[in-house]
Design an enzyme around this catalytic site. Structure first.
Site, short mmCIF file in Angstrom:
data_model
loop_
_atom_site.label_atom_id
_atom_site.label_comp_id
_atom_site.label_asym_id
_atom_site.label_seq_id
_atom_site.Cartn_x
_atom_site.Cartn_y
_atom_site.Cartn_z
N THR A 81 0.76 -1.24 -0.26
CA THR A 81 -0.16 -0.10 0.00
C THR A 81 0.84 1.24 -0.13
O THR A 81 2.04 1.12 -0.03
CB THR A 81 -1.06 -0.06 1.24
N LYS A 85 3.62 1.48 -3.90
CA LYS A 85 2.94 0.61 -5.21
C LYS A 85 3.73 0.89 -6.30
O LYS A 85 4.06 -0.44 -7.16
CB LYS A 85 1.37 1.10 -5.38
N ASP A 117 -6.66 -3.91 -7.87
CA ASP A 117 -7.54 -2.85 -7.43
C ASP A 117 -8.72 -2.81 -8.43
O ASP A 117 -9.90 -2.84 -8.12
CB ASP A 117 -7.22 -1.69 -7.45
N ALA A 126 -8.70 11.12 -11.04
CA ALA A 126 -7.44 10.66 -11.88
C ALA A 126 -6.45 10.36 -11.04
O ALA A 126 -5.37 10.58 -11.55
CB ALA A 126 -7.53 11.85 -13.08
N ASN A 148 -11.89 15.32 -13.99
CA ASN A 148 -11.05 15.60 -12.67
C ASN A 148 -10.73 17.11 -12.39
O ASN A 148 -10.85 17.70 -13.53
CB ASN A 148 -9.70 14.86 -12.90
N THR A 185 -8.19 18.56 -11.52
CA THR A 185 -7.03 19.20 -12.28
C THR A 185 -7.09 18.26 -13.77
O THR A 185 -6.65 17.31 -13.89
CB THR A 185 -5.73 18.60 -11.68
N ALA A 222 -5.35 18.45 -16.33
CA ALA A 222 -4.17 17.98 -16.90
C ALA A 222 -3.83 16.43 -16.42
O ALA A 222 -3.38 15.74 -17.33
CB ALA A 222 -2.92 18.93 -16.42
N GLY A 246 -17.89 1.41 -1.69
CA GLY A 246 -16.72 0.94 -1.74
C GLY A 246 -16.01 -0.14 -1.36
O GLY A 246 -15.03 -0.78 -1.14
P1 NAP Z 1 -5.14 9.90 -4.91
O1 NAP Z 1 -4.25 9.30 -5.85
O2 NAP Z 1 -4.50 10.77 -4.01
O3 NAP Z 1 -6.15 10.76 -6.06
C1 NAP Z 1 -7.20 11.71 -5.29
C2 NAP Z 1 -8.03 12.08 -6.54
O4 NAP Z 1 -9.24 12.86 -5.75
C3 NAP Z 1 -7.56 13.16 -7.41
O5 NAP Z 1 -8.27 12.72 -8.58
C4 NAP Z 1 -8.01 14.22 -6.87
O6 NAP Z 1 -8.00 15.33 -7.77
C5 NAP Z 1 -9.12 14.15 -6.23
N1 NAP Z 1 -9.74 15.17 -5.17
C6 NAP Z 1 -9.21 15.24 -4.12
N2 NAP Z 1 -9.70 16.19 -3.45
C7 NAP Z 1 -10.37 16.90 -4.16
C8 NAP Z 1 -11.40 17.93 -3.90
N3 NAP Z 1 -11.73 18.62 -3.06
N4 NAP Z 1 -12.19 18.41 -5.27
C9 NAP Z 1 -12.03 17.57 -6.41
N5 NAP Z 1 -11.37 16.42 -6.22
C10 NAP Z 1 -10.47 16.18 -5.33
O7 NAP Z 1 -5.93 9.12 -4.12
P2 NAP Z 1 -6.40 7.50 -4.48
O8 NAP Z 1 -5.70 6.54 -4.09
O9 NAP Z 1 -6.83 7.53 -5.96
O10 NAP Z 1 -7.68 7.37 -3.57
C11 NAP Z 1 -9.00 7.97 -3.73
C12 NAP Z 1 -10.01 7.63 -2.92
O11 NAP Z 1 -10.35 6.14 -3.02
C13 NAP Z 1 -9.72 7.52 -1.65
O12 NAP Z 1 -11.10 8.18 -1.02
C14 NAP Z 1 -9.46 6.24 -0.98
O13 NAP Z 1 -9.61 5.87 0.33
C15 NAP Z 1 -10.47 5.38 -1.95
N6 NAP Z 1 -9.77 4.15 -2.24
C16 NAP Z 1 -10.61 2.94 -2.06
C17 NAP Z 1 -10.35 1.83 -2.32
C18 NAP Z 1 -11.38 0.77 -2.31
O14 NAP Z 1 -10.80 -0.60 -2.02
N7 NAP Z 1 -12.64 0.75 -1.84
C19 NAP Z 1 -9.18 1.44 -2.99
C20 NAP Z 1 -8.30 2.69 -3.16
C21 NAP Z 1 -8.66 3.89 -2.89
P3 NAP Z 1 -6.60 16.35 -8.38
O15 NAP Z 1 -5.98 15.43 -9.22
O16 NAP Z 1 -7.04 17.57 -8.84
O17 NAP Z 1 -5.60 16.38 -6.89
#
Ligand code: NAP
Length: 278
Positions: A61, A65, A101, A127, A150, A152, A154, A238
């Site tokens: 994790t 990764k 995942d 994204a 997304n 952002t 880009a 989720g």
């Molecule tokens: P990450 O790589 O940090 O990506 C976060 C994403 O959320 C990015 O697209 C970011 O946009 C967006 N974001 C964050 N704050 C925002 C806001 N205030 N307004 C709009 N967009 C926002 O995180 P990740 O690993 O992909 O995980 C994302 C979520 O999935 C988390 O809640 C995590 O707990 C959940 N998750 C669940 C599982 C499951 O098994 N159910 C597995 C993995 C993750 P920007 O690019 O603009 O920053």
């Protein structure tokens, strides 16, 4: 005794030991699965000594990764597209990696709805790392179009360029208007997660046959899912993804393909609630 673990830095939050511990017990397997805190500076040595330290594999994790992906053998095409590994196993003394995942997301979606990807259009919010896994799995399952919205832009564009013509980058502000063309809406952003702002989105244009999935599992019922239910859509939370992504690793390490049961789900729900009481 077969030994596996989950590595990360930090690692305290991981619920994987509850999942694998449940299956080890259910299938009466003489094995163990523990959390293992591994600093980024210790990762290479940890991987090089995994076998000699008696492990048959591990989950990976944050923040390891991508680094693990770059250090071990990856043959699975979906994992190669994702560029990150969450499951390591050993074959003939060599370390192999998988990313489960997206598999977990799709397998859960199919287990609770009659989802069939052919000719379907999906809107993905976010994204980040989780979006990559889900987009790769959906694309590989034959979805016609995957539109990525997304904050952002880009980052959405970068994903679209990497994944090819079926994946398209869209402006976040255009999402509500786009929903009329959507069969599956997935939130992969952290919006809606406890401590984060809610995902505010009108589902007015979303067809009633569409499925809405949120990969956030704390809270289990996000505002997005609450609205989707009211709108008459099928909803997928989720937690199922978290449980299903663990299946391939357990099978590789312990030789049995485990079942995701309501009892296992209840264990994690109880753990999520326990945290709120503490
Ligand atoms: P990450 O790589 O940090 O990506 C976060 C994403 O959320 C990015 O697209 C970011 O946009 C967006 N974001 C964050 N704050 C925002 C806001 N205030 N307004 C709009 N967009 C926002 O995180 P990740 O690993 O992909 O995980 C994302 C979520 O999935 C988390 O809640 C995590 O707990 C959940 N998750 C669940 C599982 C499951 O098994 N159910 C597995 C993995 C993750 P920007 O690019 O603009 O920053």
């Amino acid at each position: 005794m077969q030994k596996a673990c989950v590595i990360g830095w930090p690692i305290e939050h991981s619920r994987s030991p509850i999942i694998h511990g449940y299956w080890l017990n259910k299938y009466s397997i003489d094995g163990s699965y523990k959390k293992h805190a591994v600093k980024p500076s210790e990762l290479t040595t940890f991987l090089q000594t995994l076998d000699e330290n008696g492990f048959c594999g591990c989950n990976v994790t944050i923040p390891h990764k991508e680094n693990v992906f770059n250090q071990i053998i990856v043959t699975d095409p979906v994992t190669i597209e994702i560029g990150a590994v969450n499951t390591v196993f050993i074959e003939n003394g060599k370390l192999y990696g998988l990313n489960t995942d997206g598999y977990g997301f799709l397998s859960n979606l199919k287990s609770i709805t009659n989802w069939n990807s052919a000719e379907k259009a999906c809107a993905v919010i976010g994204a980040g790392g989780a979006a990559r896994g889900i987009i790769a799995a959906l694309k590989n399952d034959g979805l016609k179009t995957i539109s990525v919205f997304n904050r952002t832009f880009a980052k959405a564009e970068k994903l679209a360029t990497e994944f090819g013509p079926s994946v398209q980058a869209k402006r976040f502000d255009d999402l509500a208007g786009f929903l009329s063309e959507t069969d599956l809406l997935v939130n992969t952003s952290s919006l809606g997660m406890i401590g984060q702002p809610p995902l505010e989105l009108s589902l007015h244009n979303l067809p009633s046959h569409a499925c809405v999935a949120d990969i956030v599992y704390d809270p289990l019922e996000t505002e997005l899912l609450r609205h989707a239910k009211k709108n008459g859509n099928k909803v997928v939370d989720g937690l199922g993804m978290l449980l299903h992504q663990a299946v391939p690793g357990f099978e590789k390490w312990f030789g049995i393909r485990p079942e995701v049961t309501p009892e296992l789900r209840d264990l994690i729900v109880a753990d999520l609630q326990k945290e709120k009481v503490l």
